[in-house]
Design a protein around this motif. Structure first.
Motif, PDB file in Angstrom:
ATOM      1  N   ARG A  47      -0.797 -22.584 -14.437  1.00 11.79           N
ATOM      2  CA  ARG A  47      -0.462 -23.955 -14.841  1.00 11.79           C
ATOM      3  C   ARG A  47       0.981 -23.917 -15.335  1.00 11.79           C
ATOM      4  NH1 ARG A  47      -0.199 -24.194 -20.356  1.00 11.79           N
ATOM      5  NH2 ARG A  47      -1.150 -22.417 -21.393  1.00 11.79           N
ATOM      6  N   GLU A  48       1.588 -25.102 -15.509  1.00 10.27           N
ATOM      7  CA  GLU A  48       2.957 -25.151 -15.997  1.00 10.27           C
ATOM      8  C   GLU A  48       3.067 -24.377 -17.315  1.00 10.27           C
ATOM      9  OE1 GLU A  48       5.888 -28.826 -16.514  1.00 10.27           O
ATOM     10  OE2 GLU A  48       4.605 -28.948 -14.729  1.00 10.27           O
ATOM     11  N   ASN A  49       4.056 -23.501 -17.405  1.00 13.53           N
ATOM     12  CA  ASN A  49       4.280 -22.615 -18.564  1.00 13.53           C
ATOM     13  C   ASN A  49       3.201 -21.556 -18.755  1.00 13.53           C
ATOM     14  OD1 ASN A  49       6.779 -23.729 -19.365  1.00 13.53           O
ATOM     15  ND2 ASN A  49       5.670 -25.464 -20.227  1.00 13.53           N
ATOM     16  N   GLY A  50       2.266 -21.468 -17.816  1.00 11.95           N
ATOM     17  CA  GLY A  50       1.264 -20.411 -17.857  1.00 11.95           C
ATOM     18  C   GLY A  50       1.892 -19.127 -17.324  1.00 11.95           C
ATOM     19  N   ILE A  51       1.188 -18.018 -17.489  1.00 10.94           N
ATOM     20  CA  ILE A  51       1.753 -16.727 -17.090  1.00 10.94           C
ATOM     21  C   ILE A  51       0.764 -15.922 -16.259  1.00 10.94           C
ATOM     22  CG2 ILE A  51       2.394 -14.451 -18.032  1.00 10.94           C
ATOM     23  CD1 ILE A  51       3.878 -15.953 -20.256  1.00 10.94           C
ATOM     24  N   TRP A  52       1.296 -15.297 -15.203  1.00 13.87           N
ATOM     25  CA  TRP A  52       0.535 -14.288 -14.453  1.00 13.87           C
ATOM     26  C   TRP A  52       1.108 -12.944 -14.890  1.00 13.87           C
ATOM     27  CZ3 TRP A  52       1.743 -12.360  -8.911  1.00 13.87           C
ATOM     28  CH2 TRP A  52       0.782 -11.418  -8.515  1.00 13.87           C
ATOM     29  N   HIS A  53       0.321 -12.157 -15.597  1.00 13.77           N
ATOM     30  CA  HIS A  53       0.725 -10.838 -16.083  1.00 13.77           C
ATOM     31  C   HIS A  53      -0.049  -9.829 -15.243  1.00 13.77           C
ATOM     32  CE1 HIS A  53       0.695  -7.786 -19.667  1.00 13.77           C
ATOM     33  NE2 HIS A  53       1.625  -7.487 -18.783  1.00 13.77           N
ATOM     34  N   TYR A  54       0.666  -8.939 -14.567  1.00 18.00           N
ATOM     35  CA  TYR A  54      -0.010  -8.014 -13.664  1.00 18.00           C
ATOM     36  C   TYR A  54       0.666  -6.651 -13.659  1.00 18.00           C
ATOM     37  CZ  TYR A  54       3.792  -9.113 -10.392  1.00 18.00           C
ATOM     38  OH  TYR A  54       5.021  -9.269  -9.809  1.00 18.00           O
ATOM     39  N   ALA A  55      -0.056  -5.677 -13.125  1.00 15.39           N
ATOM     40  CA  ALA A  55       0.478  -4.324 -12.997  1.00 15.39           C
ATOM     41  C   ALA A  55       0.467  -3.926 -11.530  1.00 15.39           C
ATOM     42  CB  ALA A  55      -0.387  -3.345 -13.789  1.00 15.39           C
ATOM     43  N   MET A  56       1.492  -3.198 -11.138  1.00 13.41           N
ATOM     44  CA  MET A  56       1.523  -2.528  -9.846  1.00 13.41           C
ATOM     45  C   MET A  56       1.095  -1.098 -10.175  1.00 13.41           C
ATOM     46  SD  MET A  56       2.670  -4.468  -7.360  1.00 13.41           S
ATOM     47  CE  MET A  56       3.925  -5.587  -6.771  1.00 13.41           C
ATOM     48  N   LYS A  57      -0.028  -0.687  -9.600  1.00 11.86           N
ATOM     49  CA  LYS A  57      -0.583   0.622  -9.913  1.00 11.86           C
ATOM     50  C   LYS A  57      -0.356   1.556  -8.732  1.00 11.86           C
ATOM     51  CE  LYS A  57      -4.837   2.658 -11.551  1.00 11.86           C
ATOM     52  NZ  LYS A  57      -6.281   2.524 -11.557  1.00 11.86           N
ATOM     53  N   GLY A  58       0.331   2.666  -9.006  1.00  8.77           N
ATOM     54  CA  GLY A  58       0.676   3.615  -7.956  1.00  8.77           C
ATOM     55  C   GLY A  58      -0.445   4.588  -7.648  1.00  8.77           C
TER      56      GLY A  58
ATOM     57  N   LYS B 224       0.838  -1.207   0.000  1.00  9.71           N
ATOM     58  CA  LYS B 224       0.000   0.000   0.000  1.00  9.71           C
ATOM     59  C   LYS B 224       0.868   1.250   0.000  1.00  9.71           C
ATOM     60  CE  LYS B 224      -4.052  -1.985   2.163  1.00  9.71           C
ATOM     61  NZ  LYS B 224      -4.456  -2.713   3.300  1.00  9.71           N
ATOM     62  N   PRO B 225       0.506   2.328  -0.671  1.00  8.73           N
ATOM     63  CA  PRO B 225      -0.789   2.589  -1.309  1.00  8.73           C
ATOM     64  C   PRO B 225      -0.897   2.034  -2.735  1.00  8.73           C
ATOM     65  CG  PRO B 225       0.574   4.538  -1.479  1.00  8.73           C
ATOM     66  CD  PRO B 225       1.387   3.494  -0.724  1.00  8.73           C
ATOM     67  N   TRP B 226       0.097   1.262  -3.182  1.00 11.48           N
ATOM     68  CA  TRP B 226       0.039   0.657  -4.510  1.00 11.48           C
ATOM     69  C   TRP B 226      -1.022  -0.440  -4.520  1.00 11.48           C
ATOM     70  CZ3 TRP B 226       3.526   1.556  -8.791  1.00 11.48           C
ATOM     71  CH2 TRP B 226       4.385   2.632  -8.566  1.00 11.48           C
ATOM     72  N   LYS B 227      -1.506  -0.747  -5.711  1.00  6.90           N
ATOM     73  CA  LYS B 227      -2.481  -1.820  -5.872  1.00  6.90           C
ATOM     74  C   LYS B 227      -1.987  -2.767  -6.960  1.00  6.90           C
ATOM     75  CE  LYS B 227      -6.976   0.279  -4.710  1.00  6.90           C
ATOM     76  NZ  LYS B 227      -6.484   0.939  -3.545  1.00  6.90           N
ATOM     77  N   CYS B 228      -2.320  -4.030  -6.795  1.00 11.47           N
ATOM     78  CA  CYS B 228      -1.978  -5.019  -7.806  1.00 11.47           C
ATOM     79  C   CYS B 228      -3.214  -5.230  -8.678  1.00 11.47           C
ATOM     80  CB  CYS B 228      -1.573  -6.327  -7.141  1.00 11.47           C
ATOM     81  SG  CYS B 228      -1.130  -7.611  -8.323  1.00 11.47           S
ATOM     82  N   GLU B 229      -3.016  -5.222  -9.985  1.00 11.05           N
ATOM     83  CA  GLU B 229      -4.109  -5.474 -10.922  1.00 11.05           C
ATOM     84  C   GLU B 229      -3.666  -6.547 -11.898  1.00 11.05           C
ATOM     85  OE1 GLU B 229      -5.232  -1.948 -13.078  1.00 11.05           O
ATOM     86  OE2 GLU B 229      -6.109  -1.018 -11.298  1.00 11.05           O
ATOM     87  N   THR B 230      -4.348  -7.689 -11.876  1.00 12.13           N
ATOM     88  CA  THR B 230      -4.012  -8.757 -12.806  1.00 12.13           C
ATOM     89  C   THR B 230      -4.522  -8.420 -14.201  1.00 12.13           C
ATOM     90  OG1 THR B 230      -3.982 -10.464 -11.095  1.00 12.13           O
ATOM     91  CG2 THR B 230      -4.410 -11.206 -13.339  1.00 12.13           C
ATOM     92  N   VAL B 231      -3.636  -8.550 -15.178  1.00  7.63           N
ATOM     93  CA  VAL B 231      -4.036  -8.390 -16.578  1.00  7.63           C
ATOM     94  C   VAL B 231      -4.629  -9.726 -17.016  1.00  7.63           C
ATOM     95  CG1 VAL B 231      -3.243  -7.906 -18.936  1.00  7.63           C
ATOM     96  CG2 VAL B 231      -2.208  -6.696 -16.992  1.00  7.63           C
ATOM     97  N   LYS B 232      -3.834 -10.804 -16.827  1.00  9.44           N
ATOM     98  CA  LYS B 232      -4.357 -12.150 -17.050  1.00  9.44           C
ATOM     99  C   LYS B 232      -3.530 -13.150 -16.257  1.00  9.44           C
ATOM    100  CE  LYS B 232      -2.023 -13.512 -21.366  1.00  9.44           C
ATOM    101  NZ  LYS B 232      -1.046 -12.500 -21.712  1.00  9.44           N
ATOM    102  N   MET B 233      -4.169 -14.256 -15.915  1.00  7.05           N
ATOM    103  CA  MET B 233      -3.475 -15.283 -15.151  1.00  7.05           C
ATOM    104  C   MET B 233      -3.862 -16.649 -15.659  1.00  7.05           C
ATOM    105  SD  MET B 233      -3.567 -16.058 -11.100  1.00  7.05           S
ATOM    106  CE  MET B 233      -2.058 -16.492 -10.282  1.00  7.05           C
ATOM    107  N   ASP B 234      -2.846 -17.476 -15.843  1.00 11.61           N
ATOM    108  CA  ASP B 234      -3.045 -18.846 -16.279  1.00 11.61           C
ATOM    109  C   ASP B 234      -2.159 -19.701 -15.379  1.00 11.61           C
ATOM    110  OD1 ASP B 234      -3.565 -21.168 -17.623  1.00 11.61           O
ATOM    111  OD2 ASP B 234      -2.508 -20.613 -19.468  1.00 11.61           O
TER     112      ASP B 234
END
Length: 163
Positions: free
Chosen positions: A58-69, A46-56
Motif C-alpha cells: 500500500r502507499e508508504n507500505g514496505i516490502w522487506h525481503y532477503a536474497m538468500k544465497g 537462481k540459485p539465490w532465493k527471495c524470502e519476504t520478511v514482511k510485505m505491506d
C-alpha cells in the motif's frame, strides 16, 4: 517474442529502462509483482532465493525481503511503496538494509517505477530505475544487476507459462 528483454542504460540521466512482454493477462502479472508469496518464487536469480520478511503493499507500505544465497548468505533489501494505481503502475524507493530493516546509508536508494500495460501478446511490463548518481548506477551494474534481473524476469516467464 520469447524471453526478449529490453535493458537500456542511460548514464546521462542515471537510469535504467527494462521492458518485457509476458503472455498472460495484466491482473495475473500484477499479482506476481505485488504478492509476496508469488514474488518469492522468481525475484531472486537462481540459485539465490527471495524470502519476504514482511510485505505491506500500500502507499508508504514496505516490502522487506532477503536474497538468500546457496551458501546461506543473506542480503536484505526493502522497497518503500509510493503511488499505486491498481493493475497499472506502482513506484517505490529501493534500498539495501539489514535484517531489522535499517537502511544501509553507504549505498544510496534508487527510485523504481513499474508499469503494466495490456498488449496484444499479453502484458507489457516496464521498469524505470533511477539512481542518485552515475557512481551508484555503475556500482549496481558492476555487481551483476543486469544479468540477475534478467534472470529473474525470465524465471517469471517460466512460471507464467506453466500456470
Amino acid at each position: 517474442m520469447e524471453s526478449n528483454i529490453v535493458f537500456n542504460t542511460d548514464f546521462e540521466s542515471n537510469s535504467v529502462y527494462v521492458m518485457k512482454i509476458y503472455k498472460a493477462d495484466v491482473s495475473k502479472v500484477w499479482d506476481y509483482f505485488t504478492k509476496s508469496e508469488l514474488l518469492d518464487q522468481w525475484w531472486a536469480p537462481k540459485p539465490w532465493k527471495c524470502e519476504t520478511v514482511k510485505m505491506d503493499f500500500r502507499e508508504n507500505g514496505i516490502w522487506h525481503y532477503a536474497m538468500k544465497g546457496p551458501d546461506g548468505e543473506k542480503m536484505y533489501s526493502q522497497l518503500k511503496y509510493g503511488e499505486i494505481t491498481e493493475h497499472r503502475s506502482f513506484d517505490g524507493l529501493s534500498a539495501f538494509c539489514d535484517e531489522q530493516g535499517n537502511i544501509n546509508e553507504d549505498f544510496p536508494a534508487s527510485q523504481w517505477l513499474f508499469g503494466f500495460t495490456g498488449v496484444e501478446e499479453g502484458t507489457k511490463v516496464s521498469v524505470n530505475i533511477h539512481y542518485s548518481s552515475q557512481e551508484v548506477m555503475k556500482k549496481m551494474l558492476d555487481m551483476g544487476f543486469e544479468g540477475g534481473f534478467k534472470m529473474g524476469l525470465n524465471q517469471l516467464e517460466e512460471i507464467l507459462k506453466n500456470k
